[in-house]
Write a protein that holds these residues in place. Structure first.
Motif, PDB file in Angstrom:
ATOM      1  N   TYR A 189       0.836  -1.211   0.000  1.00 27.98           N
ATOM      2  CA  TYR A 189       0.000   0.000   0.000  1.00 27.98           C
ATOM      3  C   TYR A 189       0.867   1.257   0.000  1.00 27.98           C
ATOM      4  CZ  TYR A 189      -4.038  -2.960   1.108  1.00 27.98           C
ATOM      5  OH  TYR A 189      -5.024  -3.902   1.060  1.00 27.98           O
ATOM      6  N   ILE A 190       1.920   1.252   0.796  1.00 27.21           N
ATOM      7  CA  ILE A 190       2.789   2.436   0.884  1.00 27.21           C
ATOM      8  C   ILE A 190       3.459   2.722  -0.461  1.00 27.21           C
ATOM      9  CG2 ILE A 190       4.887   3.371   1.938  1.00 27.21           C
ATOM     10  CD1 ILE A 190       4.087   1.900   4.522  1.00 27.21           C
ATOM     11  N   SER A 191       3.872   1.655  -1.157  1.00 25.15           N
ATOM     12  CA  SER A 191       4.563   1.848  -2.446  1.00 25.15           C
ATOM     13  C   SER A 191       3.598   2.158  -3.584  1.00 25.15           C
ATOM     14  CB  SER A 191       5.367   0.591  -2.791  1.00 25.15           C
ATOM     15  OG  SER A 191       4.506  -0.524  -2.959  1.00 25.15           O
ATOM     16  N   LYS A 192       2.339   1.726  -3.453  1.00 25.60           N
ATOM     17  CA  LYS A 192       1.390   1.838  -4.570  1.00 25.60           C
ATOM     18  C   LYS A 192       0.606   3.137  -4.587  1.00 25.60           C
ATOM     19  CE  LYS A 192      -2.497  -0.590  -6.751  1.00 25.60           C
ATOM     20  NZ  LYS A 192      -1.921  -0.606  -8.113  1.00 25.60           N
ATOM     21  N   TYR A 193       0.162   3.611  -3.418  1.00 28.36           N
ATOM     22  CA  TYR A 193      -0.791   4.731  -3.382  1.00 28.36           C
ATOM     23  C   TYR A 193      -0.105   6.064  -3.111  1.00 28.36           C
ATOM     24  CZ  TYR A 193      -4.246   1.023  -3.411  1.00 28.36           C
ATOM     25  OH  TYR A 193      -4.998  -0.074  -3.764  1.00 28.36           O
ATOM     26  N   LEU A 195      -1.106   8.556  -1.609  1.00 27.79           N
ATOM     27  CA  LEU A 195      -1.334   9.071  -0.252  1.00 27.79           C
ATOM     28  C   LEU A 195      -0.066   8.982   0.595  1.00 27.79           C
ATOM     29  CD1 LEU A 195      -3.422   9.998   1.936  1.00 27.79           C
ATOM     30  CD2 LEU A 195      -3.829   7.576   2.405  1.00 27.79           C
ATOM     31  N   PHE A 196       0.779   7.999   0.278  1.00 27.63           N
ATOM     32  CA  PHE A 196       1.981   7.758   1.077  1.00 27.63           C
ATOM     33  C   PHE A 196       3.251   8.226   0.364  1.00 27.63           C
ATOM     34  CE2 PHE A 196      -1.105   4.332   1.966  1.00 27.63           C
ATOM     35  CZ  PHE A 196      -1.367   4.615   3.294  1.00 27.63           C
ATOM     36  N   ASN A 197       3.131   9.161  -0.566  1.00 23.92           N
ATOM     37  CA  ASN A 197       4.295   9.615  -1.348  1.00 23.92           C
ATOM     38  C   ASN A 197       5.450  10.106  -0.476  1.00 23.92           C
ATOM     39  OD1 ASN A 197       3.349   8.977  -3.867  1.00 23.92           O
ATOM     40  ND2 ASN A 197       2.478  10.977  -4.277  1.00 23.92           N
ATOM     41  N   LYS A 198       5.111  10.792   0.612  1.00 25.24           N
ATOM     42  CA  LYS A 198       6.152  11.396   1.453  1.00 25.24           C
ATOM     43  C   LYS A 198       6.980  10.363   2.215  1.00 25.24           C
ATOM     44  CE  LYS A 198       3.819  15.846   2.111  1.00 25.24           C
ATOM     45  NZ  LYS A 198       3.254  16.809   3.090  1.00 25.24           N
ATOM     46  N   ILE A 199       6.420   9.174   2.391  1.00 29.03           N
ATOM     47  CA  ILE A 199       7.155   8.170   3.177  1.00 29.03           C
ATOM     48  C   ILE A 199       7.572   6.962   2.332  1.00 29.03           C
ATOM     49  CG2 ILE A 199       6.062   8.804   5.346  1.00 29.03           C
ATOM     50  CD1 ILE A 199       4.204   6.398   5.018  1.00 29.03           C
ATOM     51  N   LYS A 200       7.347   7.021   1.012  1.00 30.36           N
ATOM     52  CA  LYS A 200       7.685   5.880   0.160  1.00 30.36           C
ATOM     53  C   LYS A 200       9.169   5.538   0.234  1.00 30.36           C
ATOM     54  CE  LYS A 200       3.971   5.861  -3.235  1.00 30.36           C
ATOM     55  NZ  LYS A 200       3.574   6.022  -4.646  1.00 30.36           N
ATOM     56  N   LYS A 201       9.988   6.563   0.361  1.00 32.00           N
ATOM     57  CA  LYS A 201      11.429   6.348   0.428  1.00 32.00           C
ATOM     58  C   LYS A 201      11.807   5.507   1.644  1.00 32.00           C
ATOM     59  CE  LYS A 201      15.819   8.886   0.502  1.00 32.00           C
ATOM     60  NZ  LYS A 201      16.451  10.234   0.567  1.00 32.00           N
ATOM     61  N   ASN A 203       9.787   3.226   3.072  1.00 31.57           N
ATOM     62  CA  ASN A 203       8.738   2.198   3.124  1.00 31.57           C
ATOM     63  C   ASN A 203       9.109   1.061   4.069  1.00 31.57           C
ATOM     64  OD1 ASN A 203       6.777   0.267   2.655  1.00 31.57           O
ATOM     65  ND2 ASN A 203       6.886   0.377   0.453  1.00 31.57           N
ATOM     66  N   ASP A 204      10.327   0.539   3.935  1.00 26.94           N
ATOM     67  CA  ASP A 204      10.758  -0.604   4.760  1.00 26.94           C
ATOM     68  C   ASP A 204      10.713  -0.267   6.247  1.00 26.94           C
ATOM     69  OD1 ASP A 204      11.219  -1.984   2.429  1.00 26.94           O
ATOM     70  OD2 ASP A 204      13.323  -1.412   2.328  1.00 26.94           O
ATOM     71  N   PHE A 205      11.233   0.903   6.604  1.00 28.47           N
ATOM     72  CA  PHE A 205      11.293   1.303   8.009  1.00 28.47           C
ATOM     73  C   PHE A 205       9.886   1.510   8.589  1.00 28.47           C
ATOM     74  CE2 PHE A 205      15.292   2.678   6.125  1.00 28.47           C
ATOM     75  CZ  PHE A 205      16.209   2.145   7.012  1.00 28.47           C
ATOM     76  N   VAL A 206       9.019   2.165   7.804  1.00 26.21           N
ATOM     77  CA  VAL A 206       7.658   2.432   8.263  1.00 26.21           C
ATOM     78  C   VAL A 206       6.884   1.127   8.425  1.00 26.21           C
ATOM     79  CG1 VAL A 206       5.463   3.543   7.683  1.00 26.21           C
ATOM     80  CG2 VAL A 206       7.612   4.729   7.215  1.00 26.21           C
ATOM     81  N   SER A 207       7.016   0.229   7.455  1.00 25.08           N
ATOM     82  CA  SER A 207       6.309  -1.057   7.506  1.00 25.08           C
ATOM     83  C   SER A 207       6.734  -1.872   8.716  1.00 25.08           C
ATOM     84  CB  SER A 207       6.562  -1.849   6.220  1.00 25.08           C
ATOM     85  OG  SER A 207       6.094  -1.151   5.096  1.00 25.08           O
ATOM     86  N   ILE A 208       8.032  -1.911   8.963  1.00 24.47           N
ATOM     87  CA  ILE A 208       8.540  -2.662  10.121  1.00 24.47           C
ATOM     88  C   ILE A 208       8.070  -2.024  11.426  1.00 24.47           C
ATOM     89  CG2 ILE A 208      10.643  -3.249  11.386  1.00 24.47           C
ATOM     90  CD1 ILE A 208      11.997  -3.720   8.724  1.00 24.47           C
ATOM     91  N   ALA A 209       8.033  -0.698  11.469  1.00 26.15           N
ATOM     92  CA  ALA A 209       7.582   0.003  12.682  1.00 26.15           C
ATOM     93  C   ALA A 209       6.114  -0.317  12.974  1.00 26.15           C
ATOM     94  CB  ALA A 209       7.776   1.506  12.519  1.00 26.15           C
ATOM     95  N   ILE A 210       5.288  -0.305  11.925  1.00 22.78           N
ATOM     96  CA  ILE A 210       3.858  -0.620  12.085  1.00 22.78           C
ATOM     97  C   ILE A 210       3.696  -2.047  12.598  1.00 22.78           C
ATOM     98  CG2 ILE A 210       1.693  -0.974  10.841  1.00 22.78           C
ATOM     99  CD1 ILE A 210       2.573   1.303   8.948  1.00 22.78           C
ATOM    100  N   CYS A 211       4.427  -2.979  11.992  1.00 24.79           N
ATOM    101  CA  CYS A 211       4.338  -4.387  12.416  1.00 24.79           C
ATOM    102  C   CYS A 211       4.848  -4.560  13.848  1.00 24.79           C
ATOM    103  CB  CYS A 211       5.128  -5.270  11.458  1.00 24.79           C
ATOM    104  SG  CYS A 211       4.405  -5.373   9.803  1.00 24.79           S
TER     105      CYS A 211
END
Length: 348
Positions: A189-193, A195-201, A203-211
Motif C-alpha cells: 500500500y505504501i509503495s502503490k498509493y 497518499l503515502f508519497n512522502k514516506i515511500k522512500k 517504506n521498509d522502516f515504516v512497515s517494520i515500525a507498524i508491524c
C-alpha cells in the motif's frame, strides 16, 4: 473500400444462402444496387455498413478491408469462452453454497430446535464467498477491498466460533491475522498509493515500525490471556519486549545499509557480518524458563566440539558451521567489494 469488396460481399452473401433480392430487401435497397456492389461498380453508403455486417456475420472492419480477420475472431471466441467459463464458475459456487446452507439450516433446526452451529456454517460460506465470487464483483480498488472483506469475514467466523465455544482467545486470533495482513500489505500500500508519497522512500522502516507496534499489542493481549487463564504473567516486559525490540532495531540496522551508497558486494558483506553477530548473543542471555534456556544453550557456538556429535553438541556444532560459513562469505564479499570500490574511486 477495398477493391476486393465485391467478391467478398458475394462470397459472404452466398455463405448465408441469400439471393441478391433477399439481401436487398433486408437492407431496403434495390436488387440492382446489390449487383453493382458485387461488381465493384458502386459501394454501399457508410450508414448501411453496421446492418450489412450484422446480416453477413462479419465485422465492419472485415467488410471494409474485404478480408476475414482471423486474429480478431480468435480473440472474440476466446473472450466468449472465458465469459462462459467465468459465469459457470460463479454459478457453480452459488449453487454449492445453497446446497450446503439449506440442509444445514434444516438439520440444525430439526435436531437442536434452534439455530446454533448453523451460524458457523454460514460464516464459513461467507468467508469462502470472499475468495471465490467477490473478486469478480469488485471492479475498483480490489487490492484494498478484497483483503479487507476477507479479514472481516474471517473475523466474523472467529467471533461466532468464540461465542459458540465460549472461547476467550478471540482477540488473540484476530490480532494475529491482522498482523499477518499488515506484514504482507503495508509495504504494498505504501509503495502503490500516492497518499503515502512522502514516506515511500522509507517504506521498509515504516512497515517494520507498524508491524512492531501491532506485534507488541498482540503480545500484551496474549500475556493478559495467560494471566487470566493460567496465572502466568510478567514475561512481556522481562522477555517479549526486549526480544522484539532487539529484532526491530536489528532489522532497521540491516535496512540502513542500503543508505550507505556502497556497491552491492559491500552491502552483502556488511549484512552477512551483522547477521553473524546474532550468534554472539545467546551465550549472554539467561532466562528463568528451563526449556527456553535449553534452546539458547543449543545455539551457544562456544560450546561446540567437532570431536563430539551427541545430544545438544550436534546443534551447537551445526550453528558453529553456519556461523563460520556466513563469516567466510561476509569476508569474501567485503574483500571483493572493497576492490571494486577502490577501482571505481581510482577511475573517478
Amino acid at each position: 473500400m477495398n477493391s476486393n469488396f465485391g467478391a467478398f460481399l458475394k462470397e459472404k452473401r452466398q455463405e448465408k444462402d441469400l439471393t441478391q433480392k433477399q439481401l436487398a430487401k433486408l437492407l431496403y435497397v434495390s436488387e440492382s444496387a446489390i449487383s453493382k456492389w458485387e461488381k465493384n461498380v458502386a459501394h454501399p453508403d457508410i450508414s448501411l455498413l453496421p446492418k450489412l455486417s450484422k446480416i453477413l456475420g462479419v465485422s465492419e472492419h472485415e467488410l471494409i478491408t474485404a478480408s476475414v480477420d482471423e486474429q480478431m475472431r480468435t480473440e472474440k471466441r476466446q473472450a466468449k469462452k472465458w465469459r462462459t467459463l467465468s459465469f459457470t464458475w460463479s454459478l457453480f459456487f452459488y449453487i454449492s453454497y445453497a446446497l450446503a446452507l439449506i440442509p444445514c439450516f434444516i438439520c440444525n433446526l430439526a435436531i437442536d430446535k434452534t439455530l446454533s452451529w448453523f451460524w458457523i456454517v454460514l460464516c464459513s460460506l461467507i468467508l469462502s464467498f470472499t475468495f471465490t465470487n467477490l473478486p469478480k464483483l469488485i471492479k475498483k480498488y480490489k487490492l484494498i477491498f478484497i483483503p479487507l472483506s476477507q479479514f472481516l469475514a474471517l473475523t466474523l467466523l472467529l467471533g461466532v466460533i468464540a461465542l459458540y465455544s465460549n472461547g476467550k482467545w478471540f482477540w488473540i486470533a484476530v490480532l494475529s491475522i491482522f498482523l499477518g495482513i499488515l506484514m504482507i500489505f503495508a509495504p504494498i500500500y505504501i509503495s502503490k498509493y500516492s497518499l503515502f508519497n512522502k514516506i515511500k522512500k522509507y517504506n521498509d522502516f515504516v512497515s517494520i515500525a507498524i508491524c512492531f507496534i501491532f506485534l507488541n499489542i498482540l503480545l500484551v493481549v496474549i500475556e493478559n490471556y495467560t494471566i487470566n487463564e493460567y496465572s502466568i504473567g510478567g514475561w512481556y516486559f522481562s522477555l517479549a519486549l526486549p526480544i522484539s525490540l532487539s529484532f526491530y532495531l536489528f532489522l532497521n540496522l540491516l535496512l540502513s545499509v542500503k543508505f550507505l551508497k556502497l556497491n552491492k558486494l559491500l552491502n552483502a558483506g556488511i549484512i552477512l557480518f551483522l547477521i553473524d553477530l546474532l550468534y554472539l548473543i545467546p551465550p549472554f542471555i539467561k532466562v528463568k524458563n528451563p526449556s527456553m534456556q535449553s534452546e539458547l544453550n543449543d545455539m551457544n557456538i562456544f560450546n561446540a566440539n567437532f570431536s563430539r556429535w551427541i545430544g545438544s553438541t550436534i546443534e551447537q556444532n551445526v550453528h558453529l558451521i553456519i556461523f563460520l560459513t556466513t563469516l567466510l562469505l561476509s569476508i569474501v564479499f567485503l574483500f571483493f567489494g572493497l576492490i571494486k570500490h577502490y577501482k571505481r574511486t581510482y577511475k573517478s
